[in-house]
Design a protein around this motif. Structure first.
Motif, PDB file in Angstrom:
ATOM      1  N   GLY A 148     -28.229 -50.608 -16.967  1.00 51.01           N
ATOM      2  CA  GLY A 148     -28.442 -49.151 -17.300  1.00 51.01           C
ATOM      3  C   GLY A 148     -28.883 -49.084 -18.670  1.00 51.01           C
ATOM      4  O   GLY A 148     -29.221 -47.781 -18.958  1.00 51.01           O
ATOM      5  N   MET A 149     -28.870 -50.240 -19.533  1.00 47.71           N
ATOM      6  CA  MET A 149     -29.094 -49.925 -20.648  1.00 47.71           C
ATOM      7  C   MET A 149     -30.731 -49.867 -20.865  1.00 47.71           C
ATOM      8  O   MET A 149     -31.536 -50.651 -20.231  1.00 47.71           O
ATOM      9  N   SER A 150     -31.502 -49.147 -21.837  1.00 44.26           N
ATOM     10  CA  SER A 150     -32.828 -49.290 -22.189  1.00 44.26           C
ATOM     11  C   SER A 150     -33.228 -50.441 -22.897  1.00 44.26           C
ATOM     12  O   SER A 150     -32.332 -50.885 -23.677  1.00 44.26           O
ATOM     13  N   VAL A 151     -34.281 -51.217 -22.642  1.00 41.41           N
ATOM     14  CA  VAL A 151     -34.711 -52.296 -23.488  1.00 41.41           C
ATOM     15  C   VAL A 151     -35.984 -51.744 -24.260  1.00 41.41           C
ATOM     16  O   VAL A 151     -37.090 -51.347 -23.842  1.00 41.41           O
ATOM     17  N   VAL A 152     -35.916 -52.057 -25.499  1.00 44.48           N
ATOM     18  CA  VAL A 152     -37.101 -51.721 -26.333  1.00 44.48           C
ATOM     19  C   VAL A 152     -37.276 -52.993 -27.045  1.00 44.48           C
ATOM     20  O   VAL A 152     -36.446 -53.715 -27.656  1.00 44.48           O
ATOM     21  N   SER A 168     -31.796 -53.304 -14.732  1.00 47.77           N
ATOM     22  CA  SER A 168     -31.570 -53.029 -13.247  1.00 47.77           C
ATOM     23  C   SER A 168     -30.581 -54.064 -12.760  1.00 47.77           C
ATOM     24  O   SER A 168     -29.737 -53.734 -11.831  1.00 47.77           O
ATOM     25  N   ASP A 169     -30.675 -55.253 -13.279  1.00 51.18           N
ATOM     26  CA  ASP A 169     -29.608 -56.471 -12.940  1.00 51.18           C
ATOM     27  C   ASP A 169     -29.600 -57.551 -13.734  1.00 51.18           C
ATOM     28  O   ASP A 169     -30.508 -57.480 -14.802  1.00 51.18           O
ATOM     29  N   MET A 170     -28.855 -58.549 -13.703  1.00 48.29           N
ATOM     30  CA  MET A 170     -28.825 -59.611 -14.466  1.00 48.29           C
ATOM     31  C   MET A 170     -28.686 -60.783 -13.546  1.00 48.29           C
ATOM     32  O   MET A 170     -28.286 -60.890 -12.353  1.00 48.29           O
ATOM     33  N   MET A 171     -29.414 -61.771 -13.900  1.00 48.23           N
ATOM     34  CA  MET A 171     -29.245 -63.110 -13.037  1.00 48.23           C
ATOM     35  C   MET A 171     -28.812 -64.210 -14.059  1.00 48.23           C
ATOM     36  O   MET A 171     -28.978 -64.377 -15.191  1.00 48.23           O
ATOM     37  N   GLU A 172     -28.199 -65.001 -13.221  1.00 45.34           N
ATOM     38  CA  GLU A 172     -27.715 -66.152 -13.949  1.00 45.34           C
ATOM     39  C   GLU A 172     -28.485 -67.451 -13.378  1.00 45.34           C
ATOM     40  O   GLU A 172     -28.789 -67.802 -12.252  1.00 45.34           O
ATOM     41  N   LEU A 229     -31.966 -60.862 -18.100  1.00 47.35           N
ATOM     42  CA  LEU A 229     -32.017 -59.585 -17.804  1.00 47.35           C
ATOM     43  C   LEU A 229     -33.369 -59.226 -16.967  1.00 47.35           C
ATOM     44  O   LEU A 229     -34.495 -59.579 -17.327  1.00 47.35           O
ATOM     45  N   VAL A 230     -33.022 -58.271 -15.851  1.00 42.87           N
ATOM     46  CA  VAL A 230     -33.856 -57.777 -14.826  1.00 42.87           C
ATOM     47  C   VAL A 230     -34.313 -56.452 -15.376  1.00 42.87           C
ATOM     48  O   VAL A 230     -33.229 -55.369 -15.323  1.00 42.87           O
ATOM     49  N   VAL A 231     -35.348 -56.251 -15.840  1.00 39.22           N
ATOM     50  CA  VAL A 231     -35.824 -54.982 -16.616  1.00 39.22           C
ATOM     51  C   VAL A 231     -36.762 -54.115 -15.518  1.00 39.22           C
ATOM     52  O   VAL A 231     -37.866 -54.754 -15.211  1.00 39.22           O
ATOM     53  N   LYS A 232     -36.397 -53.069 -15.107  1.00 41.64           N
ATOM     54  CA  LYS A 232     -37.307 -52.382 -14.365  1.00 41.64           C
ATOM     55  C   LYS A 232     -38.151 -51.393 -15.241  1.00 41.64           C
ATOM     56  O   LYS A 232     -37.816 -50.558 -15.927  1.00 41.64           O
ATOM     57  N   LYS A 279     -46.564 -53.196 -15.381  1.00 34.30           N
ATOM     58  CA  LYS A 279     -45.719 -54.119 -14.939  1.00 34.30           C
ATOM     59  C   LYS A 279     -44.578 -53.147 -14.096  1.00 34.30           C
ATOM     60  O   LYS A 279     -44.414 -51.913 -14.421  1.00 34.30           O
ATOM     61  N   LYS A 280     -44.039 -53.582 -13.111  1.00 33.40           N
ATOM     62  CA  LYS A 280     -43.088 -53.167 -12.209  1.00 33.40           C
ATOM     63  C   LYS A 280     -41.562 -53.626 -12.585  1.00 33.40           C
ATOM     64  O   LYS A 280     -40.684 -52.970 -12.787  1.00 33.40           O
ATOM     65  N   GLU A 281     -41.600 -54.872 -13.165  1.00 32.07           N
ATOM     66  CA  GLU A 281     -40.548 -55.567 -13.370  1.00 32.07           C
ATOM     67  C   GLU A 281     -40.552 -56.532 -14.572  1.00 32.07           C
ATOM     68  O   GLU A 281     -41.851 -57.242 -14.234  1.00 32.07           O
ATOM     69  N   ARG A 282     -39.799 -56.872 -15.250  1.00 30.64           N
ATOM     70  CA  ARG A 282     -39.854 -57.963 -16.403  1.00 30.64           C
ATOM     71  C   ARG A 282     -38.662 -58.898 -16.292  1.00 30.64           C
ATOM     72  O   ARG A 282     -37.546 -58.278 -16.111  1.00 30.64           O
ATOM     73  N   LEU A 283     -38.549 -60.085 -16.453  1.00 32.69           N
ATOM     74  CA  LEU A 283     -37.416 -60.893 -16.699  1.00 32.69           C
ATOM     75  C   LEU A 283     -37.489 -61.402 -17.957  1.00 32.69           C
ATOM     76  O   LEU A 283     -38.441 -62.152 -18.454  1.00 32.69           O
ATOM     77  N   ILE A 284     -36.418 -60.923 -18.580  1.00 33.43           N
ATOM     78  CA  ILE A 284     -36.216 -61.392 -20.079  1.00 33.43           C
ATOM     79  C   ILE A 284     -35.197 -62.355 -20.399  1.00 33.43           C
ATOM     80  O   ILE A 284     -33.928 -61.886 -20.007  1.00 33.43           O
ATOM     81  N   PRO A 285     -35.380 -63.386 -20.812  1.00 32.23           N
ATOM     82  CA  PRO A 285     -34.216 -64.531 -21.065  1.00 32.23           C
ATOM     83  C   PRO A 285     -33.111 -63.594 -22.052  1.00 32.23           C
ATOM     84  O   PRO A 285     -33.608 -63.087 -23.029  1.00 32.23           O
TER      85      PRO A 285
END
Length: 175
Positions: free
Chosen positions: A106-110, A121-125, A132-135, A144-150
């Motif tokens: 739910g946090m914003s990512v800048v 929107s979610d986290m992955m291990e 970080l799964v960033v919508k 982009k619809k989604e970004r995966l950020i380590p």
């Protein structure tokens, strides 16, 4: 349980045996760590009931538990599918640079240059590190619809502000 936030620790699987034992699916990193967080309540639909665990055992790769007052298979069957809840206060305090996943979602990512990448929107291990799964925002300039950020603190993640509900990252918005 008090009105403070409740945390889902796991789920009740099937009934085990004829004496009312229940199989437990733990959502904790280590299966047995679920037993570190008490008191428990079991929630099925709109009904939540506080329970006391009187015994437990390892069973295959999971756990089975004995709930006080449940002594036969039929009574236990009523709890199959329940979520296992505990109070937020049962969770240990973390150091200042550690966060529970539920706090990050739910946090914003800048970016460190001020570009708004979207919301977690979610986290992955992944084994190596969490991701970080960033919508992305609807009007994302990079389509982009989604970004995966380590989630690599100090390498990618520069700061996390619980107060501002914001994560600052060193990340190329086009990636």
């Amino acid at each position: 349980m008090s009105k403070e936030e409740q945390i889902i620790l796991g789920k009740v699987g099937a009934v085990y045996g004829i004496k009312g034992w229940l199989k437990i699916h733990s959502f904790t990193d280590e299966t047995e760590a679920i037993l570190d967080y008490f008191p428990w309540s079991l929630k099925l639909g709109n009904k939540t009931q506080a329970v006391e665990i009187t015994d437990w055992r390892k069973h295959n790769k999971g756990l089975i538990v004995k709930v006080a007052g449940i002594d036969d298979r039929d009574e236990a069957q009523a709890f199959v599918g329940s979520e296992i809840l505990t109070n937020e206060a049962a969770l240990p305090e973390l150091s200042k640079d550690d966060f529970y996943w539920r706090d990050l979602i739910g946090m914003s990512v800048v970016t460190n240059k001020g570009y708004d990448l979207g919301v977690v929107s979610d986290m992955m291990e992944t084994g190596a590190n969490d991701v970080l799964v960033v919508k992305a925002n609807l009007n994302d300039g990079f389509s982009k619809k989604e970004r995966l950020i380590p989630y690599l603190f100090e390498q990618v993640v520069e700061s996390v502000s619980l107060e501002n509900k914001q994560i600052c990252v060193d990340w190329d918005p086009g990636f």
